[in-house]
Design a protein around this motif. Sequence first.
Motif, mmCIF file in Angstrom:
data_model
loop_
_atom_site.group_PDB
_atom_site.id
_atom_site.type_symbol
_atom_site.label_atom_id
_atom_site.label_comp_id
_atom_site.label_asym_id
_atom_site.label_seq_id
_atom_site.Cartn_x
_atom_site.Cartn_y
_atom_site.Cartn_z
ATOM 1 N N UNK A 39 40.717 21.769 -7.276
ATOM 2 C CA UNK A 39 40.813 22.981 -6.454
ATOM 3 C C UNK A 39 39.472 23.455 -5.891
ATOM 4 N N UNK A 40 38.395 23.367 -6.662
ATOM 5 C CA UNK A 40 37.111 23.843 -6.148
ATOM 6 C C UNK A 40 36.625 22.960 -4.998
ATOM 7 N N UNK A 41 36.895 21.657 -5.076
ATOM 8 C CA UNK A 41 36.506 20.747 -3.979
ATOM 9 C C UNK A 41 37.323 21.074 -2.730
ATOM 10 N N UNK A 42 38.608 21.374 -2.916
ATOM 11 C CA UNK A 42 39.467 21.746 -1.786
ATOM 12 C C UNK A 42 38.902 22.966 -1.073
ATOM 13 N N UNK A 43 38.549 23.995 -1.831
ATOM 14 C CA UNK A 43 38.006 25.211 -1.242
ATOM 15 C C UNK A 43 36.681 24.931 -0.544
ATOM 16 N N UNK A 44 35.831 24.146 -1.186
ATOM 17 C CA UNK A 44 34.534 23.798 -0.591
ATOM 18 C C UNK A 44 34.711 23.088 0.749
ATOM 19 N N UNK A 45 35.603 22.101 0.785
ATOM 20 C CA UNK A 45 35.813 21.348 2.032
ATOM 21 C C UNK A 45 36.448 22.213 3.117
ATOM 22 N N UNK A 46 37.380 23.084 2.729
ATOM 23 C CA UNK A 46 37.996 23.975 3.715
ATOM 24 C C UNK A 46 36.955 24.917 4.322
ATOM 25 N N UNK A 66 38.857 33.421 14.548
ATOM 26 C CA UNK A 66 39.297 32.258 13.786
ATOM 27 C C UNK A 66 38.543 32.131 12.469
ATOM 28 N N UNK A 67 37.239 32.328 12.508
ATOM 29 C CA UNK A 67 36.430 32.205 11.290
ATOM 30 C C UNK A 67 36.767 33.301 10.278
ATOM 31 N N UNK A 68 36.938 34.522 10.745
ATOM 32 C CA UNK A 68 37.270 35.612 9.831
ATOM 33 C C UNK A 68 38.633 35.402 9.193
ATOM 34 N N UNK A 69 39.614 35.025 9.977
ATOM 35 C CA UNK A 69 40.960 34.787 9.454
ATOM 36 C C UNK A 69 40.984 33.653 8.454
ATOM 37 N N UNK A 74 41.234 31.455 2.893
ATOM 38 C CA UNK A 74 40.641 30.583 1.874
ATOM 39 C C UNK A 74 40.328 31.351 0.588
ATOM 40 N N UNK A 75 39.900 32.574 0.720
ATOM 41 C CA UNK A 75 39.575 33.365 -0.461
ATOM 42 C C UNK A 75 40.812 33.783 -1.246
ATOM 43 N N UNK A 76 41.975 33.753 -0.593
ATOM 44 C CA UNK A 76 43.209 34.133 -1.288
ATOM 45 C C UNK A 76 43.830 32.964 -2.053
ATOM 46 N N UNK A 77 43.233 31.777 -1.970
ATOM 47 C CA UNK A 77 43.799 30.595 -2.680
ATOM 48 C C UNK A 77 43.650 30.740 -4.180
#
Length: 77
Positions: A39-46, A66-69, A74-77
């Motif tokens: 999961x941490x790699x997923x968030x990092x890559x996203x 787009x960047x803000x959304x 991503x932070x809600x994952x």
Amino acid sequence: GLYYNDLELALRLISLGYEIRFDPDWVVEHRCSPTNRVPSRKLTLMLRNFPLVVGGHFRGLTKLDLLAGHSIMALSL
């Protein structure tokens, strides 16, 4: 896609004058389990890849929106 390669390709093709079409009859099979992903790699890559794609194809308020959304999502994952 998770790492945005498909989005990058689509945006490049559109910028070259091609059309992107959706065919609901196409099926995609994933042959490996998503449970093996860290999961941490997923968030990092996203968080790394989406801004690179947006930065290369959008400007101004559209880029900021787009960047803000994406950051909020991503932070809600």
